[in-house]
Design a protein around this motif. Structure first.
Motif, PDB file in Angstrom:
ATOM      1  N   LEU A   1       1.144  -1.486   0.306  1.00 48.05           N
ATOM      2  CA  LEU A   1       0.071  -0.085   0.606  1.00 48.05           C
ATOM      3  C   LEU A   1       1.207   1.664  -0.111  1.00 48.05           C
ATOM      4  O   LEU A   1       0.325   2.319  -0.703  1.00 48.05           O
ATOM      5  N   SER A   2       1.812   1.453   0.691  1.00 47.71           N
ATOM      6  CA  SER A   2       2.951   2.122   0.805  1.00 47.71           C
ATOM      7  C   SER A   2       3.685   2.690  -0.758  1.00 47.71           C
ATOM      8  O   SER A   2       3.830   4.086  -1.276  1.00 47.71           O
ATOM      9  N   ARG A   3       4.030   1.969  -1.044  1.00 50.85           N
ATOM     10  CA  ARG A   3       4.382   1.921  -2.515  1.00 50.85           C
ATOM     11  C   ARG A   3       3.614   1.981  -3.504  1.00 50.85           C
ATOM     12  O   ARG A   3       4.018   3.204  -3.782  1.00 50.85           O
ATOM     13  N   VAL A   4       2.166   1.422  -3.712  1.00 58.22           N
ATOM     14  CA  VAL A   4       0.479   1.922  -4.163  1.00 58.22           C
ATOM     15  C   VAL A   4       1.073   3.513  -3.703  1.00 58.22           C
ATOM     16  O   VAL A   4       0.656   4.569  -5.113  1.00 58.22           O
ATOM     17  N   ARG A   5       0.879   4.947  -2.688  1.00 54.43           N
ATOM     18  CA  ARG A   5       0.679   5.874  -2.003  1.00 54.43           C
ATOM     19  C   ARG A   5       1.383   6.495  -3.113  1.00 54.43           C
ATOM     20  O   ARG A   5       1.172   7.345  -3.485  1.00 54.43           O
ATOM     21  N   GLU A   6       2.686   5.580  -2.845  1.00 49.19           N
ATOM     22  CA  GLU A   6       3.896   6.327  -3.550  1.00 49.19           C
ATOM     23  C   GLU A   6       3.854   6.994  -5.507  1.00 49.19           C
ATOM     24  O   GLU A   6       4.489   8.233  -5.366  1.00 49.19           O
ATOM     25  N   LEU A   7       3.313   5.567  -5.825  1.00 44.08           N
ATOM     26  CA  LEU A   7       3.210   5.547  -7.113  1.00 44.08           C
ATOM     27  C   LEU A   7       2.049   6.936  -7.192  1.00 44.08           C
ATOM     28  O   LEU A   7       2.353   7.955  -8.001  1.00 44.08           O
ATOM     29  N   ILE A   8       1.074   7.030  -7.087  1.00 48.25           N
ATOM     30  CA  ILE A   8       0.157   7.486  -6.486  1.00 48.25           C
ATOM     31  C   ILE A   8       0.588   9.282  -6.888  1.00 48.25           C
ATOM     32  O   ILE A   8       0.090   9.887  -7.655  1.00 48.25           O
ATOM     33  N   LEU A   9       1.206   9.629  -5.844  1.00 45.94           N
ATOM     34  CA  LEU A   9       2.251  10.970  -6.222  1.00 45.94           C
ATOM     35  C   LEU A   9       2.642  11.600  -6.700  1.00 45.94           C
ATOM     36  O   LEU A   9       2.910  12.624  -7.635  1.00 45.94           O
ATOM     37  N   ARG A  10       3.509  10.334  -7.029  1.00 41.22           N
ATOM     38  CA  ARG A  10       4.569  10.638  -8.420  1.00 41.22           C
ATOM     39  C   ARG A  10       3.938  10.609  -9.470  1.00 41.22           C
ATOM     40  O   ARG A  10       4.129  12.352 -10.481  1.00 41.22           O
ATOM     41  N   LYS A  11       3.235  10.145  -9.882  1.00 38.76           N
ATOM     42  CA  LYS A  11       2.602  10.047 -11.334  1.00 38.76           C
ATOM     43  C   LYS A  11       1.400  11.234 -11.289  1.00 38.76           C
ATOM     44  O   LYS A  11       0.791  11.564 -13.138  1.00 38.76           O
ATOM     45  N   PHE A  12       1.071  11.231 -10.403  1.00 34.52           N
ATOM     46  CA  PHE A  12      -0.823  12.064 -10.475  1.00 34.52           C
ATOM     47  C   PHE A  12      -0.693  13.716  -9.398  1.00 34.52           C
ATOM     48  O   PHE A  12      -1.731  13.992  -9.082  1.00 34.52           O
ATOM     49  N   GLY A  13       0.384  13.429  -8.803  1.00 37.76           N
ATOM     50  CA  GLY A  13       0.477  14.398  -7.852  1.00 37.76           C
ATOM     51  C   GLY A  13      -0.346  14.281  -6.529  1.00 37.76           C
ATOM     52  O   GLY A  13      -1.008  15.215  -6.354  1.00 37.76           O
ATOM     53  N   ILE A  14      -1.182  13.288  -6.167  1.00 37.99           N
ATOM     54  CA  ILE A  14      -1.888  13.220  -5.753  1.00 37.99           C
ATOM     55  C   ILE A  14      -2.315  12.545  -4.361  1.00 37.99           C
ATOM     56  O   ILE A  14      -1.171  11.283  -4.229  1.00 37.99           O
ATOM     57  N   SER A  15      -1.912  12.811  -2.495  1.00 34.94           N
ATOM     58  CA  SER A  15      -1.994  12.122  -1.669  1.00 34.94           C
ATOM     59  C   SER A  15      -3.016  11.367  -0.786  1.00 34.94           C
ATOM     60  O   SER A  15      -3.723  12.439  -0.779  1.00 34.94           O
ATOM     61  N   TYR A  16      -2.773  10.862  -0.754  1.00 29.76           N
ATOM     62  CA  TYR A  16      -3.474   9.988   0.118  1.00 29.76           C
ATOM     63  C   TYR A  16      -3.217   9.038   1.495  1.00 29.76           C
ATOM     64  O   TYR A  16      -1.896   8.570   1.514  1.00 29.76           O
ATOM     65  N   CYS A  17      -4.221   8.742   2.063  1.00 31.77           N
ATOM     66  CA  CYS A  17      -3.602   8.317   2.962  1.00 31.77           C
ATOM     67  C   CYS A  17      -3.810   6.962   2.980  1.00 31.77           C
ATOM     68  O   CYS A  17      -4.377   6.335   2.155  1.00 31.77           O
ATOM     69  N   ILE A  18      -2.983   5.808   3.281  1.00 32.02           N
ATOM     70  CA  ILE A  18      -3.055   4.489   3.330  1.00 32.02           C
ATOM     71  C   ILE A  18      -4.498   3.615   3.333  1.00 32.02           C
ATOM     72  O   ILE A  18      -4.588   2.766   2.304  1.00 32.02           O
ATOM     73  N   SER A  19      -5.104   3.820   4.180  1.00 30.15           N
ATOM     74  CA  SER A  19      -7.087   3.021   4.018  1.00 30.15           C
ATOM     75  C   SER A  19      -7.530   3.645   2.971  1.00 30.15           C
ATOM     76  O   SER A  19      -7.687   2.946   2.387  1.00 30.15           O
ATOM     77  N   ASN A  20      -7.045   5.196   2.101  1.00 28.30           N
ATOM     78  CA  ASN A  20      -7.803   5.029   1.135  1.00 28.30           C
ATOM     79  C   ASN A  20      -7.336   4.241  -0.507  1.00 28.30           C
ATOM     80  O   ASN A  20      -7.691   4.224  -1.041  1.00 28.30           O
TER      81      ASN A  20
END
Length: 163
Positions: free
Chosen positions: A102-121
């Motif tokens: 989940l942490s890696r996916v979170r980082e990927l979303i932030l890098r590729k789309f500039g959107i930050s989410y909490c792990i549960s989301n």
């Protein structure tokens, strides 16, 4: 009445809102915060927060607001792209091993789309795009399947009995 006006707490939508509005009324009438906390059976910290919100933003800050879930900030196109990116594997993006956490996916979303989410989301998003959180089965590369089956059938029952 408060200064000749109808009390705001009389129009409260629920018990919590009533307590917040009543705290303001009691404060405006000259009551100390500690006494208000005792009268309303809440902590002094709660009263302090309510009064601070009241001073900063008025009575509206104390009103009941229905809590709604935040809509997913990723567009459908971004979700489709995320699905494709995940299919490339974690190693493609420089992570050791092929496992998406989940942490890696979170980082990927932030890098590729500039959107930050909490792990549960992130877990919710993965479910929406058809991915599931799974723990990979880790097996030694030198594992002998035949020997393992034999051990389970012959040795394990003996060990289990002797416990």
């Amino acid at each position: 009445t408060l200064h000749g006006m109808e009390l705001p707490s009389s129009k409260a939508k629920n018990v919590r809102e009533y307590r917040r509005l009543r705290a303001v009324e009691l404060f405006e009438s000259g009551m100390k915060q500690a006494a208000i906390a005792r009268a309303l059976n809440v902590t002094r910290g709660a009263v302090s927060q309510w009064l601070s919100a009241y001073r900063d933003k008025g009575l509206e800050a104390l009103r009941y607001r229905k809590i709604t879930k935040n809509p997913c900030r990723l567009s459908q196109e971004q979700k489709d792209e995320l699905r494709k990116l995940l299919a490339l594997g974690a190693e493609h993006f420089g992570y050791p091993g092929a496992v998406w956490t989940l942490s890696r996916v979170r980082e990927l979303i932030l890098r590729k789309f500039g959107i930050s989410y909490c792990i549960s989301n992130v877990a919710v998003i993965l479910k929406k795009i058809g991915w599931t959180c799974q723990k990979p089965v880790v097996r030694a590369t030198q594992r002998d399947e035949e020997a393992s089956k034999k051990w389970l059938q012959e040795k394990w029952p003996e060990i289990k009995k002797s416990r």
